[in-house]
Design a protein around this motif. Structure first.
Motif, short mmCIF file in Angstrom:
data_model
loop_
_atom_site.label_atom_id
_atom_site.label_comp_id
_atom_site.label_asym_id
_atom_site.label_seq_id
_atom_site.Cartn_x
_atom_site.Cartn_y
_atom_site.Cartn_z
N HIS A 164 0.77 -1.25 0.16
CA HIS A 164 -0.03 -0.04 -0.04
C HIS A 164 0.97 1.17 -0.02
O HIS A 164 0.46 2.24 -0.71
CB HIS A 164 -1.01 -0.05 1.17
CG HIS A 164 -1.66 -1.22 1.44
ND1 HIS A 164 -1.44 -2.11 2.34
CD2 HIS A 164 -2.75 -1.60 0.82
CE1 HIS A 164 -2.21 -2.96 2.29
NE2 HIS A 164 -3.36 -2.94 1.36
N LEU A 204 0.95 4.03 -2.80
CA LEU A 204 0.26 5.52 -2.47
C LEU A 204 1.43 6.43 -2.72
O LEU A 204 1.14 7.68 -3.37
CB LEU A 204 -0.02 5.57 -1.08
CG LEU A 204 -1.33 4.65 -0.77
CD1 LEU A 204 -1.45 4.69 0.96
CD2 LEU A 204 -2.60 5.61 -1.32
N LYS A 229 0.64 9.53 -5.43
CA LYS A 229 0.66 11.05 -5.25
C LYS A 229 1.58 11.70 -5.85
O LYS A 229 1.43 13.13 -6.02
CB LYS A 229 0.63 11.12 -3.63
CG LYS A 229 2.10 11.04 -3.13
CD LYS A 229 2.38 11.14 -1.60
CE LYS A 229 3.53 11.11 -1.16
NZ LYS A 229 3.76 11.04 0.24
N PHE A 246 -10.71 8.26 -7.04
CA PHE A 246 -10.93 8.32 -5.58
C PHE A 246 -10.59 6.85 -5.41
O PHE A 246 -10.98 5.81 -5.90
CB PHE A 246 -12.39 8.31 -5.57
CG PHE A 246 -12.97 8.43 -3.91
CD1 PHE A 246 -13.34 9.55 -3.40
CD2 PHE A 246 -12.83 7.12 -3.29
CE1 PHE A 246 -13.90 9.50 -2.08
CE2 PHE A 246 -13.21 7.28 -1.84
CZ PHE A 246 -13.66 8.37 -1.32
N VAL A 247 -9.45 6.95 -4.48
CA VAL A 247 -8.63 5.47 -3.92
C VAL A 247 -9.44 4.77 -2.74
O VAL A 247 -9.87 5.74 -1.82
CB VAL A 247 -7.50 5.88 -3.72
CG1 VAL A 247 -6.62 4.56 -3.25
CG2 VAL A 247 -6.61 6.28 -5.00
N ILE A 248 -9.70 3.63 -2.92
CA ILE A 248 -10.19 2.82 -1.95
C ILE A 248 -9.16 1.63 -1.40
O ILE A 248 -8.62 1.28 -2.37
CB ILE A 248 -11.54 2.05 -2.03
CG1 ILE A 248 -12.67 3.42 -2.46
CG2 ILE A 248 -12.29 1.33 -1.00
CD1 ILE A 248 -13.94 2.71 -2.61
N ILE A 249 -8.86 1.76 -0.21
CA ILE A 249 -7.86 0.52 0.51
C ILE A 249 -8.73 -0.35 1.22
O ILE A 249 -9.07 -0.15 2.36
CB ILE A 249 -6.75 1.23 1.01
CG1 ILE A 249 -6.10 2.32 0.16
CG2 ILE A 249 -5.52 0.37 1.37
CD1 ILE A 249 -5.01 3.10 0.72
N CYS A 295 -2.21 8.55 3.00
CA CYS A 295 -3.36 9.06 2.10
C CYS A 295 -3.63 10.39 2.48
O CYS A 295 -4.11 11.33 1.73
CB CYS A 295 -4.79 8.35 2.74
SG CYS A 295 -4.56 6.45 1.88
N LYS A 304 -8.86 12.13 -3.22
CA LYS A 304 -9.78 11.77 -2.24
C LYS A 304 -9.67 10.09 -2.01
O LYS A 304 -9.25 9.48 -2.82
CB LYS A 304 -11.29 11.78 -2.71
CG LYS A 304 -11.39 13.54 -2.74
CD LYS A 304 -11.82 14.09 -1.45
CE LYS A 304 -11.92 15.68 -1.78
NZ LYS A 304 -11.97 16.30 -0.45
N SER A 305 -9.71 9.82 -0.82
CA SER A 305 -9.44 8.22 -0.53
C SER A 305 -10.35 7.48 0.89
O SER A 305 -10.89 8.84 1.48
CB SER A 305 -7.95 8.18 -0.16
OG SER A 305 -7.69 8.73 0.89
N LYS A 306 -10.56 6.70 0.95
CA LYS A 306 -11.26 5.88 1.91
C LYS A 306 -10.38 4.41 2.38
O LYS A 306 -10.34 3.75 1.33
CB LYS A 306 -12.84 5.58 1.54
CG LYS A 306 -13.47 5.07 2.76
CD LYS A 306 -14.86 4.77 2.26
CE LYS A 306 -15.82 4.07 3.22
NZ LYS A 306 -16.06 5.03 4.53
#
Length: 424
Positions: A254, A258, A262, A273-276, A297, A303-305
């Motif tokens: 991860h 990331l 970035k 939109f990044v989801i982990i 993040c 934007k991420s979650k």
């Protein structure tokens, strides 16, 4: 046939497997030892019903010694030349704690061995899953006339190192009747590592995808599902959802990924939109690992979650369907189900060229491939800027994945293996 699963019995993988076996093989009873639910938690009564029996293997930590056990241990030591020599030497050197611990430890071993022998005596086929050395101990207590099947899962072949671990795995392979792997690449690694004299023991077999889940993914794969997922997670409709990995394990890389993302242009970052997903696997990581991912993040320009809470079956279906680009770039893998399910839904999957996925290529399943993580610097912008055209390339994936990786297809290889074991 009385079949028992031993080793790392990850519940959902083993449960789907057991269901498929029972649907395709007559007169089989299935026992599982110490099943593990990803993310933790106890199995529900409904989940337990998949198996005919669930057992817990004995643990030395739970053994309580009585004086008669210590006396029996001392008698056994006296009869063993090597053991009595060690004991006499310790007594001569006045190492009384060493003497006490040696007698007690030997007593624990005797009790532990007897418990295991008694617990494992009534099965016909012993199927070991994930061949880490710590899971292979029961092999020593299985009678020679019983059948043993070993199944490599991936990292147990690629990542376990050291001469002691190698020797434990080698002894297990020598004892086994058959060994299963799921790709040509894995077979070559196995034979190179342990010896080509084991080629006659190798069989190809793969865990399949659950039919019920594939049906749900197919039925709900529509715009409404994706819109609902976006609303629940505050994801704007104009953002492309990019998923990194499938667990909280640092092996998903991860942080490295990331840092690369970035560094992309502001124009690209504004479109994603990044989801982990980190709902399981964190328990095996450094306690600060999640915080490291959170910090990366927070410093990024997109934007991420991060999802750490357990997802229900329905939530997982929505999540899988809504992913549009997925990065599957761990160091080693053996065709993980999460990646295959993403391919099934039409997600643009990016795999590492170092992973043993030649079968996907030969079947004509479309996915992107990179040689190094740095290749993401050019690939992600290309996928984002040409998303609709790239998406069209995945149109045949659902049919191909279903045809070649559902249990309706893969279970026949396993049934053939079990029949070979029990007939011979």
């Amino acid at each position: 046939m009385r079949l028992i699963f031993l080793g790392h019995c990850s519940y959902f993988t083993i449960a789907h497997f057991a269901k498929a076996i029972k649907q395709n093989l007559e007169n089989v009873s299935i026992t599982v030892a110490d099943p593990v639910k990803p993310g933790g938690g106890e199995l529900t009564d409904e989940e337990k019903q998949v198996f005919d029996e669930i057992i817990k293997l004995p643990s030395k930590r739970n053994i309580k010694l009585a004086n008669k056990d210590k006396a029996a241990s001392l008698k056994e030591i006296i009869k063993n030349k090597n053991k009595i020599n060690f004991l006499i030497r310790s007594i001569f050197l006045l190492r009384w704690n060493s003497v006490k611990n040696y007698i007690n430890g030997n007593a624990e071993n005797i009790i532990y061995e007897n418990l295991l022998i008694d617990q494992l005596k009534n099965y016909d086929v012993f199927h070991f899953h994930y061949l880490a050395p710590e899971f292979l101990t029961p092999l020593k207590f299985i009678k020679k006339d019983k059948k043993v099947l070993l199944t490599f899962w991936g990292s147990d072949l690629y990542q376990i190192t050291g001469s002691e671990n190698y020797n434990i795995q080698l002894e297990a392979i020598e004892r086994a009747d058959l060994v299963t792997i799921n790709s040509v690449e894995m077979k070559e690694t196995f034979l190179s590592k342990f010896g080509r004299m084991f080629q006659s023991k190798v069989r190809f077999a793969d865990f399949g995808l659950n039919k019920k889940k594939l049906c749900q993914l197919s039925e709900k794969n529509n715009q409404n599902t994706m819109s609902d997922f976006r609303k629940k997670n505050n994801i704007p409709e104009d953002k492309i959802i990019l998923i990194i990995g499938y667990s909280g394990s640092s092996k998903q890389r991860h942080v490295e990924i990331l840092k690369i993302i970035k560094g992309l242009s502001e124009e690209i970052l504004n479109k994603i939109f990044v989801i982990i997903p980190m709902t399981y696997g964190l328990q095996f990581e450094d306690k600060n690992y999640l915080q490291k991912v959170i910090e990366e993040c927070s410093m990024a320009g997109f934007k991420s979650k991060i999802i750490t809470d357990f997802m229900s079956e329905e939530q997982l279906i929505e999540f899988t369907i809504s992913g549009q680009i997925k990065l599957n770039l761990r160091d080693t893998d053996a065709m993980n189900a999460a990646m295959l399910e993403s391919l099934f839904t039409g997600c643009i999957v990016v795999n590492g060229a170092w992973l043993p996925y030649g079968k996907l290529r030969r079947l004509g399943i479309h996915y992107e491939e990179i040689d190094t993580l740095n290749d993401l610097k050019s690939l992600i912008p290309c996928l984002v800027e040409n998303f609709e055209q790239e998406k069209l390339k995945t149109k045949n994936n659902q049919t191909l994945v279903n045809k070649n990786f559902s249990y309706a297809y893969t279970i026949h290889d396993w049934i053939k293996i079990y029949k070979e074991l029990t007939i011979n």
